[in-house]
Enzyme design. Structure first.
Site, PDB file in Angstrom:
ATOM      1  N   GLY A 111      -1.538   4.807  52.639  1.00  0.00           N
ATOM      2  CA  GLY A 111      -1.319   3.203  52.571  1.00  0.00           C
ATOM      3  C   GLY A 111      -2.056   2.917  51.276  1.00  0.00           C
ATOM      4  N   LEU A 112      -2.162   1.266  51.064  1.00  0.00           N
ATOM      5  CA  LEU A 112      -2.582   1.041  49.556  1.00  0.00           C
ATOM      6  C   LEU A 112      -4.139   1.131  49.587  1.00  0.00           C
ATOM      7  CD1 LEU A 112      -0.742  -2.363  49.633  1.00  0.00           C
ATOM      8  CD2 LEU A 112      -0.362  -0.429  48.112  1.00  0.00           C
TER       9      LEU A 112
ATOM     10  N   GLY B 243      -7.682   0.016  49.763  1.00  0.00           N
ATOM     11  CA  GLY B 243      -8.402  -1.026  50.614  1.00  0.00           C
ATOM     12  C   GLY B 243      -7.812  -1.259  51.707  1.00  0.00           C
TER      13      GLY B 243
ATOM     14  N   SER C 133      -1.342   8.316  48.568  1.00  0.00           N
ATOM     15  CA  SER C 133      -0.013   9.218  48.493  1.00  0.00           C
ATOM     16  C   SER C 133       1.281   8.227  48.292  1.00  0.00           C
ATOM     17  CB  SER C 133      -0.116  10.185  49.847  1.00  0.00           C
ATOM     18  OG  SER C 133      -0.442   9.584  51.011  1.00  0.00           O
TER      19      SER C 133
END
Length: 199
Positions: free
Chosen positions: A34-35, A37, A108
């Protein structure tokens, strides 16, 4: 890179199955993607604590921690991002062979790299968990101040700003950190693992 002809795999005297039997549980990888943060490390570490309380041997491989040591020679170019994932996939595979549950917290960003990770570990022992969170919320949180620096041009090739993040097409599980509490998410993952008879 091709493998030198004079390197031969040496089988261990203790099998993965024997280590799992000793640990009294299965071993596998929970791959949190995931992004920045979005909450990958927070969720992975909260889950790790719960698994530990249940006497399930586990280890968290965190993106920043790995880049402080094993992968400190890598940049954030697309090529080095792929090498970062390749290396950690190989490390994860060793942990699984040791009978340990691995929780990886890596952005990733590329689908092909996550598919590579799955091939290295093996599809049967790889669970992809998409940590979904709108980039607007990630920027509000910005726990490391990275988005602010990226917006100012101080961090090039930052995922979500000037480098893409490719969302999983069919992850094994999706969690929504802007809608669910940490405890709710941990419970939902534990339920998934119990349903699959992994714990």
């Amino acid at each position: 890179m091709s493998k030198p002809h004079n390197i031969i795999w040496h089988d261990s005297s203790i099998s993965k199955e024997a280590r799992r039997k000793q640990n009294n549980h299965s071993s596998f990888v929970l791959w949190f993607t995931g992004l920045s943060g979005s909450g990958k490390s927070t969720i992975a570490n909260a889950l790790a604590k719960e698994l530990y309380e249940r006497n399930i041997r586990n280890y968290v491989l965190d993106g920043d921690n790995i880049r402080n040591g094993l992968n400190r020679d890598l940049s954030f170019s697309d090529e080095d991002r792929s090498e970062n994932i390749r290396r950690i996939s190989e490390v994860s595979k060793l942990f699984v062979d040791n009978g340990t549950v691995v929780l990886t917290a890596f952005i990733s960003p590329f689908i092909q790299d996550r598919e590579m990770a799955k091939r290295i570990v093996s599809e049967e022992e790889f669970i992809e968990i998409f940590v979904s969170c709108p980039i607007e919320e990630c920027e509000k949180r910005d726990p490391k101040g990275l988005y602010s620096k990226a917006r100012k041009g101080e961090i090039p090739d930052f995922t979500g700003i000037d480098s893409p993040y490719e969302e999983p097409i069919s992850p094994d599980f999706t969690i929504y950190t802007n809608e669910q509490s940490v405890s709710e998410i941990v419970e939902s993952i534990l339920n998934l693992l119990e349903k699959r008879k992994l714990i």
